[in-house]
Every structure is written in C-alpha cells, then in structure tokens.
Design a protein around this motif. Structure first.
Motif, mmCIF file in Angstrom:
data_model
loop_
_atom_site.group_PDB
_atom_site.id
_atom_site.type_symbol
_atom_site.label_atom_id
_atom_site.label_comp_id
_atom_site.label_asym_id
_atom_site.label_seq_id
_atom_site.Cartn_x
_atom_site.Cartn_y
_atom_site.Cartn_z
ATOM 1 N N ASN A 1 -11.234 1.409 -2.581
ATOM 2 C CA ASN A 1 -11.846 2.396 -1.185
ATOM 3 C C ASN A 1 -13.112 1.729 -0.255
ATOM 4 O O ASN A 1 -13.561 1.063 -0.923
ATOM 5 C CB ASN A 1 -12.948 3.172 -1.597
ATOM 6 N N TYR B 1 0.893 -1.025 0.024
ATOM 7 C CA TYR B 1 0.164 0.430 -0.026
ATOM 8 C C TYR B 1 0.618 1.350 -0.098
ATOM 9 O O TYR B 1 2.105 1.627 0.744
ATOM 10 C CB TYR B 1 -1.009 -0.377 1.147
ATOM 11 N N ARG C 1 -7.391 -4.390 -4.952
ATOM 12 C CA ARG C 1 -6.343 -2.831 -5.155
ATOM 13 C C ARG C 1 -6.527 -2.534 -6.752
ATOM 14 O O ARG C 1 -7.109 -3.111 -7.184
ATOM 15 C CB ARG C 1 -4.913 -4.004 -5.203
ATOM 16 N N GLU D 1 -14.492 2.618 2.247
ATOM 17 C CA GLU D 1 -15.710 2.439 2.835
ATOM 18 C C GLU D 1 -16.646 2.972 1.663
ATOM 19 O O GLU D 1 -17.817 2.899 2.356
ATOM 20 C CB GLU D 1 -15.213 3.828 2.715
ATOM 21 N N ILE E 1 -16.553 -0.945 -3.880
ATOM 22 C CA ILE E 1 -15.233 -1.321 -5.468
ATOM 23 C C ILE E 1 -16.036 -1.404 -6.620
ATOM 24 O O ILE E 1 -16.949 -2.218 -6.978
ATOM 25 C CB ILE E 1 -14.929 -2.587 -4.811
ATOM 26 N N GLU F 1 -11.707 1.489 -8.361
ATOM 27 C CA GLU F 1 -11.737 2.016 -6.814
ATOM 28 C C GLU F 1 -11.973 1.067 -6.396
ATOM 29 O O GLU F 1 -13.013 -0.327 -6.472
ATOM 30 C CB GLU F 1 -13.371 2.708 -7.023
#
Length: 264
Positions: free
Chosen positions: A128, A28, A68, A130, A133, A126
């Motif tokens: 994220n 990351y 990812r 939260e 995806i 994407e």
C-alpha cells in the motif's frame, strides 16, 4: 503473444472469459470491480500455463522497481527498529520493513538474528503506497519456509536490469539458466527487483582446516574452496553478460565467462 500497451488500454483483448488470469508486474486489479488495468507502458506478455490459466505482465525497460504484492525479491538488511528489520530492495530507493515474526515458527523468544548487509529472499506481502511496504519470509500457501529466508553469506550478490530478471523468472523458454546448469550445479535466488544471489559449491567462502603449528594445512579443501569461488564469479559474469545478448549467443557467452576455469 505480446503487444504494445499503455495505461488506459484494455488488457483482455483476445482473452476468453473462461480463462483464469494471474497478474504480474505492471498490472493492477481494482479491488471493487476486479478490473485489471495497465500501470505502465511496455509490451504485454501473455504466458500460457496449465489448462486455461494465463499469466499477464507488462515488460518494460524501467530502471526503478515498484513493489507489488506477491513479488519475489532479494533484499539486503540495513538495520533494525523495534520488531522490524530495515531492508533495501534497490539502491537509492525507499526501504521496506521485514517483521521479526515474518518467519516460520518465529516467536518472541525465537527470533531470527540477521546481520546488517545480509541478503534475504522474501515476498512482498503489503504494498500500500500510503503505509510502509512489508515483506515476509513465509510461503503463504503452506505457512512454511518455501525457499524464503536469509541467504548464505558465501553466495555472490549482483545486479541485473529489471527486464532480464523478469525474463529469468517468468519465461519458461529462456535457456540461459539451462545452459548454466549444464556447466555446473548451482544455487540461485532471483529477485524481480533486479538482484540475483548465486552460489556454486561453497561459494565465496575460503575454508581451510584450522591446525596447530606442527599440523599440515589441508590443501585439498583449500583448492576446492578456490575452485568454487572462481566458478561462482564466472556464473555471475555469465548471467550479467546474458542481459545484452540473444539466446542463440548463450553458448559463446558461457564459454567466455568460464574461460580460465577449465583446469580448476
């Protein structure tokens, strides 16, 4: 070059500041500091590319795929909602969404018509945690198809472990695909999520010439389709077997997988 790494370890040992680094699975990059940190335990793989470019990723035997950004994946359409397709990247995992506009030249009047159960080759756009995806079927560099999009239904879709999928995608010294290419021409899409789509010739399609009662069926075309079907399944069996062997046993695995197809 490889060494055991755990979360919290430094990844830049032995890497020059002048090197251009591309990160892969298990690593990351912190948005503010641009620091790269490991997200899981495993073997740190450093692959030399052109010039000072280096590819870094962590190889582990995890069974769960964690999306990812920029990962290349093979998904299966499970349904639709609004302007999105629901896509499964792995059994018993959270589904991701594929916008109907995430295709080259897509518009409200020109949308792709994907069926439930159809496979697609896509890129994680994407990831994220939260929000949902998202994946897309567009090459971000060219804005064109770039090999992404719906996969032919006559191809064969099967599962491999995540470690082997990474091996096929990133390890240029891996000879398994070269051995298969020497045996027969094929089309393939490898997802880092552990799904592979493969097709030899016409694949699993069973095509015969439609005729009336007084016309003869074109047996040559039927035989060709049966041959391609057997070769497609043999190629899939070979790759599945390669998960559990070393490269020096590739020839034996290839011979065993294609046993019985020599007279086709």
């Amino acid at each position: 070059m490889s060494r055991i790494i755990i979360p919290g370890d430094s990844l830049l040992k032995g890497i020059s500041e002048e090197d251009e680094i591309t990160i892969g699975p298990g690593i990351y990059k912190t948005p503010k500091t641009q620091e790269i940190i490991p997200q899981q335990a495993g073997y740190l793989k450093v692959i030399e590319k052109k010039g000072n470019d280096k590819l870094l990723f962590i190889e582990s035997n995890s069974k769960r795929y964690i999306p990812r950004v920029n990962d290349l994946v093979v998904g299966v359409v499970t349904g639709t909602f609004g302007d999105f397709f629901k896509v499964s990247l792995q059994d018993n995992s959270q589904q991701v969404q594929l916008s109907m506009m995430a295709f080259p030249n897509a518009s409200k009047k020109n949308r792709p018509n994907l069926k439930v159960g159809q496979a697609v080759y896509a890129r994680i756009s994407e990831a994220n945690p939260e929000v949902d995806i998202e994946i897309e079927c567009i090459d971000p560099e060219t804005g064109k198809e770039g090999g992404f999009g719906p996969l032919d239904e006559s191809g064969f879709l099967f599962h491999v472990n995540l470690n082997f999928a990474r091996e096929l995608l990133f390890n240029k010294s891996c000879i398994f695909l070269e051995k298969l290419a020497a045996k027969c021409p094929f089309e393939i899409a490898i997802g880092i999520n552990g799904r592979i789509w493969i097709k030899v010739g016409e694949g699993l399609s069973k095509k015969t010439t439609e005729t009336k009662e007084e016309e003869d069926v074109d047996m040559d075309k039927s035989d060709v389709s049966f041959k391609d079907m057997m070769l497609t399944l043999a190629a899939a069996n070979y790759l599945q077997a390669c998960q559990r062997i070393t490269q020096d046993k590739a020839d034996a695995a290839l011979k065993n997988a294609f046993k019985g197809t020599g007279n086709l």
